[in-house]
Design an enzyme around this catalytic site. Structure first.
Site, PDB file in Angstrom:
ATOM      1  N   TYR A  57       1.003  -1.298   0.135  1.00 39.14           N
ATOM      2  CA  TYR A  57       0.056  -0.161   0.067  1.00 39.14           C
ATOM      3  C   TYR A  57       0.822   1.207  -0.033  1.00 39.14           C
ATOM      4  O   TYR A  57       1.143   1.912   0.940  1.00 39.14           O
ATOM      5  CB  TYR A  57      -0.563   0.018   1.147  1.00 39.14           C
ATOM      6  CG  TYR A  57      -1.859  -1.201   1.232  1.00 39.14           C
ATOM      7  CD1 TYR A  57      -2.272  -1.962   0.483  1.00 39.14           C
ATOM      8  CD2 TYR A  57      -2.385  -1.406   2.458  1.00 39.14           C
ATOM      9  CE1 TYR A  57      -3.025  -2.976   0.630  1.00 39.14           C
ATOM     10  CE2 TYR A  57      -3.380  -2.552   2.654  1.00 39.14           C
ATOM     11  CZ  TYR A  57      -3.546  -3.349   1.629  1.00 39.14           C
ATOM     12  OH  TYR A  57      -4.356  -4.428   1.754  1.00 39.14           O
ATOM     13  N   HIS A 141       0.102 -12.295   1.294  1.00 38.23           N
ATOM     14  CA  HIS A 141      -0.497 -11.301   0.232  1.00 38.23           C
ATOM     15  C   HIS A 141      -0.451 -11.819  -0.730  1.00 38.23           C
ATOM     16  O   HIS A 141       0.470 -12.013  -1.805  1.00 38.23           O
ATOM     17  CB  HIS A 141       0.189  -9.944   0.648  1.00 38.23           C
ATOM     18  CG  HIS A 141      -0.711  -8.904   0.204  1.00 38.23           C
ATOM     19  ND1 HIS A 141      -0.380  -7.610   0.243  1.00 38.23           N
ATOM     20  CD2 HIS A 141      -2.138  -8.756  -0.257  1.00 38.23           C
ATOM     21  CE1 HIS A 141      -1.293  -6.859  -0.181  1.00 38.23           C
ATOM     22  NE2 HIS A 141      -2.488  -7.663  -0.496  1.00 38.23           N
TER      23      HIS A 141
END
Length: 330
Positions: A57, A141
């Protein structure tokens, strides 16, 4: 349902809204530090005590901004999760801007690494960016194309780090239910983060994944509950995106029927979209991405907005839902 891991059990017992940190990593557009820090501060003031982020992010920006607020808060009062699988490294050929959806400079790149050493390095890097001494939950992830590397490298390392007390729990976060189900069946996973697969508009995550989690005492963090936007407003046409693309006509029509039903019961479509998850007793947490203090306040208000039992009864009667999610606990 008995949650096996104490950290996940604590999160499950809270049954509160979670703060998703992708937007404060400048997802799609840039915001300044003051705005991002204001969002995290407002989340704390609204009683939110679970915060999720990732190196992905904003190439670490989300972690740094989140840590700036949380490093001053009592560490035993909140739970934090971040992710592994992408190491952030200097770019050999820098770009002006990142090319993976975040409005940040392109002087660094993501290096996919699901190896044992890569997992440890990723956690060490995250701790440094966050300014914290421990991470409660670590998610693998998006390992969609890296099953073998993950099973051979990430899983044994995360088991070791959990056993050593370096992390409290580990899971996997994906936009699909099938591989998450495989994690539940074949590893000692503590929780899953499923994105967009268990919402008002689709319940594929309930077919095999969630029942498997219930049998194994695995937590379920439900994200993407607005299906990329179509369920985020009282009028679905205000943001008619579904799974990151323009919503097809049948999806728009179904969302509109949900919106009309919500209005008839003095509630709203986004409130129902949030309430849907916690209607199911197997869901541990609902986390929503938030960019500004105003968005935090709105989501907190929606989360507290009552959705009457009659809404769910009528949704089933109208064929909009196969079953009332509450029935899974009966």
């Amino acid at each position: 349902m008995t949650i096996k891991n104490p950290v996940v059990r604590r999160l499950h017992d809270q049954r509160n809204l979670g703060f998703g940190g992708a937007p404060i990593g400048n997802l799609y557009r840039s915001i300044d530090d003051e705005t991002a820090i204001g969002a995290v501060t407002e989340a704390w003031d609204q009683g939110i005590r679970y915060f999720d982020t990732a190196p992905h992010y904003g190439l670490g920006l989300s972690e740094r901004r989140l840590g700036e607020v949380l490093s001053d808060r009592p560490r035993d009062e909140f739970l934090l999760s971040t992710k592994v699988g992408r190491l952030i490294r200097p770019a050999d050929q820098p770009r002006e801007l990142d090319d993976e959806g975040f409005a940040v400079p392109g002087d660094r790149v993501r290096v996919r690494d699901y190896s044992r050493d890569g997992i440890r390095r990723s956690i060490e890097d995250s701790l440094e960016r966050l300014g914290l001494e421990k991470i409660d939950i670590v998610f693998i992830h998006d390992p969609d194309d890296f099953w073998t590397e993950t099973i051979d490298g990430a899983v044994p390392m995360l088991n070791q780090l959990r056993d050593e007390g370096v992390i409290g729990a580990w899971g996997a976060g994906m936009n699909q239910a099938e591989m998450l189900t495989r994690f539940v069946r074949e590893t000692d996973i503590d929780l899953v983060m499923q994105a967009g697969r268990y919402t008002l508009l689709e319940q594929g995550g309930r077919e095999e994944l969630i029942p498997g989690c219930e049998r194994r005492g695995v937590g379920v963090v439900n994200v993407g509950v607005f299906n990329s936007g179509i369920l985020a407003n009282e009028d679905p046409l205000a943001q008619a995106k579904y799974n990151y693309e323009d919503a097809p006509a049948p999806i728009i029509e179904r969302a509109q029927k949900f919106a009309e039903l919500a209005a008839a019961h003095d509630t709203t479509l986004p409130a129902a979209a949030l309430a849907f998850s916690y209607r199911d007793p197997a869901v541990t947490n609902v986390t929503v991405g938030m960019r500004t203090a105003e968005q935090v306040r709105r989501n907190a208000e929606l989360f507290r907005q009552p959705v009457p039992d009659a809404f769910w009864t009528d949704a089933v009667a109208a064929g909009l839902l196969a079953v009332d999610p509450k029935s899974f606990g009966e």
